[in-house]
Design an enzyme around this catalytic site. Structure first.
Site, PDB file in Angstrom:
ATOM      1  N   ASP A   1      42.909  63.744   9.419  1.00  0.00           N
ATOM      2  CA  ASP A   1      44.344  63.839   9.132  1.00  0.00           C
ATOM      3  C   ASP A   1      44.998  62.461   9.087  1.00  0.00           C
ATOM      4  O   ASP A   1      46.154  62.281   9.474  1.00  0.00           O
ATOM      5  CB  ASP A   1      45.059  64.704  10.188  1.00  0.00           C
ATOM      6  CG  ASP A   1      44.407  66.062  10.388  1.00  0.00           C
ATOM      7  OD1 ASP A   1      43.905  66.620   9.406  1.00  0.00           O
ATOM      8  OD2 ASP A   1      44.395  66.556  11.535  1.00  0.00           O
TER       9      ASP A   1
ATOM     10  N   GLU B   1      49.320  73.163   3.465  1.00  0.00           N
ATOM     11  CA  GLU B   1      49.681  72.375   4.648  1.00  0.00           C
ATOM     12  C   GLU B   1      49.619  70.897   4.296  1.00  0.00           C
ATOM     13  O   GLU B   1      49.413  70.509   3.157  1.00  0.00           O
ATOM     14  CB  GLU B   1      48.729  72.693   5.816  1.00  0.00           C
ATOM     15  CG  GLU B   1      47.280  72.365   5.538  1.00  0.00           C
ATOM     16  CD  GLU B   1      46.358  72.689   6.700  1.00  0.00           C
ATOM     17  OE1 GLU B   1      46.856  73.075   7.775  1.00  0.00           O
ATOM     18  OE2 GLU B   1      45.134  72.549   6.534  1.00  0.00           O
TER      19      GLU B   1
END
Length: 471
Positions: free
Chosen positions: A36, A225
């Site tokens: 991420d 997302e």
């Protein structure tokens, strides 16, 4: 005897030339698991803020966030700045929040700079998210406050503000972009950096259902997302993970609040590799644009490691998709230095990377038909040699196999092969000499046939630790 002497001499010369000399993919040390990743250039360094996975874990993320950085003039020298924020006490730190619960792991943060301060936006599972501040980009960060907001808890998931991506615009206004399976954005009070301004929330700035407007007409383009905003020139880019979750897609707008138009995807971590979710963003470093993303290990969708690829932003603002490589920040890899097997960018037929301990990672679950690939090597200009040596360190699994060595693809030219036996050893062979830039692929076959051969189907034939070409 002559063959043994050839390889002994050259293996001695290659000893010590490990991945410490370069930062191929993954670009951080191979024992580090930072998915991420949000890359940010502050001053003369590039910083990466991300989640923190554990090797061999069944869970995403951890109760701690870490920060790594590298000087812009040496992207092979990454420094770990340690832990920067916590939701659980550890041996060196107290928790940085007092509303933590049983499972309040830290996912996917972002960090921005405003007026000389650095602000961390923390996504805390099962708890309200928050903002923390530091005088330094590497932290550590001190809690300011949980988000203050009046928007519906249904929209912001009870204050979690999932996967926050933050943009400080040129006029000083601040925007936050969030969401899981549905997106929303809002303006933040730039005076305190944690208060969501009333009546600024916009839902579905990236649609979650097909619509005719903006090019969001297929499921693969819709929001899932991983919001990450960037302003490039006068264009606002939204990097996000679409419903084909192994991709990082992007949409653009002339305004920070949209409307956004779908433009394409940049990278897909599930092409010829055991894929999973994806999350990352783009950064310009020394005039070169990069996409930061992650890949899975251990045969699961967890234990993710950060990777990076060079990208090009065309004059019309589009970003052509790029393939996954083993390069990281390198232009090419050196085939005459030992390659750790776990930097493979192609893993097919069941093979995957796993970590045995902090020192040892291998490609495992190698079966009949498995393909293992590495992109790209520069073999140089040697027009006199007809052959060269090849050696690999393998861990035997009590099976026989053949490893075919090919260049430029799994169906490319075969330059040699190795027979692999039952035990752990260094295997050696002579292969055709090649010049120039090539990908290297290993295709695995067996000679098990008949009804007894069926008993070897799906067997882990051996594990690959490392390999090197020799002259």
């Amino acid at each position: 005897m002559l063959l043994t002497t050839f390889f002994t001499n050259r293996m001695s010369a290659a000893a010590g030339k490990r991945k410490a000399d370069i930062m191929a993919n993954p670009y951080l040390p191979n024992w580090e698991y930072i998915p991420d990743g949000e890359p940010r250039v502050f001053g003369d360094r590039v910083y990466v803020y991300g989640s923190h996975d554990q090797a061999g874990s069944q869970d995403f993320c951890d109760y701690v966030l870490k920060c790594w950085s590298a000087p812009l003039d040496n992207l092979n020298h990454w420094t770990c700045h340690g832990d920067i924020f916590h939701t659980k006490a550890d041996r060196d730190h107290a928790s940085d929040i007092d509303w933590n619960a049983e499972n309040t792991r830290l996912y996917a943060p972002d960090v921005v700079e405003k007026d000389g301060k650095y602000y961390l936006y923390a996504y805390i599972v099962n708890a309200k998210g928050c903002v923390a501040v530091s005088d330094r980009p590497e932290g550590p960060f001190k809690l300011i406050a949980p988000y203050k907001y009046t928007i519906s808890d249904e929209i912001c998931c009870n204050g979690w503000f999932i996967d926050p991506g933050v943009l400080v615009d040129d006029d000083g206004r601040v925007y936050i972009y969030c969401g899981f399976e549905r997106s929303f954005l809002a303006e933040i009070n730039g005076d305190n950096m944690y208060e969501v301004l009333d009546n600024t929330c916009i839902e579905h700035f990236i649609p979650c259902k097909p619509i005719a407007d903006g090019g969001f007409d297929e499921n693969d383009k819709l929001f899932f997302e991983a919001c990450s905003p960037r302003k490039i020139g006068d264009t606002y880019y939204m990097i996000y993970s679409p419903k084909r979750g192994s991709r990082l897609a992007y949409a653009t707008s002339k305004s920070p609040t949209g409307p956004f138009t779908y433009r394409g995807y940049i990278v897909d971590n599930g092409v010829d590799y055991p894929g999973g979710n994806n999350h990352g963003s783009v950064a310009c470093i020394n005039g070169q644009w990069y996409i930061f993303y992650h890949r899975m290990t251990n045969g699961t969708i967890a234990s993710r490691r950060g990777c990076v690829e060079k990208i090009t932003i065309l004059p019309d603002g589009t970003i052509p998709p790029v393939e996954m490589t083993s390069l990281g920040f390198e232009d090419s890899l050196n085939p005459y230095e030992v390659t750790p097997a776990d930097i493979a960018c192609v893993l097919k037929g069941g093979a995957f990377v796993t970590e045995k301990n902090v020192f040892d990672r291998v490609v495992t679950n190698i079966q009949d038909g498995s393909v293992i690939g590495y992109k790209y090597y520069d073999f140089g200009d040697d027009f006199g040699s007809k052959t060269m040596g090849f050696s690999a360190k393998i861990l035997g699994m009590g099976c026989d196999a053949v490893m075919h060595i090919l260049i430029d693809g799994e169906d490319g030219e075969e330059i040699g092969c190795c027979r692999i036996g039952h035990d752990s050893s260094a295997i050696h062979t002579i292969v055709k000499s090649v010049t120039g830039r090539h990908a290297v692929f290993f295709k695995i076959t067996t000679e098990y046939v008949g009804w007894m051969g069926e008993m070897f189907r799906g067997r882990n034939l051996f594990e690959l630790c490392s390999f090197v070409f020799l002259k």
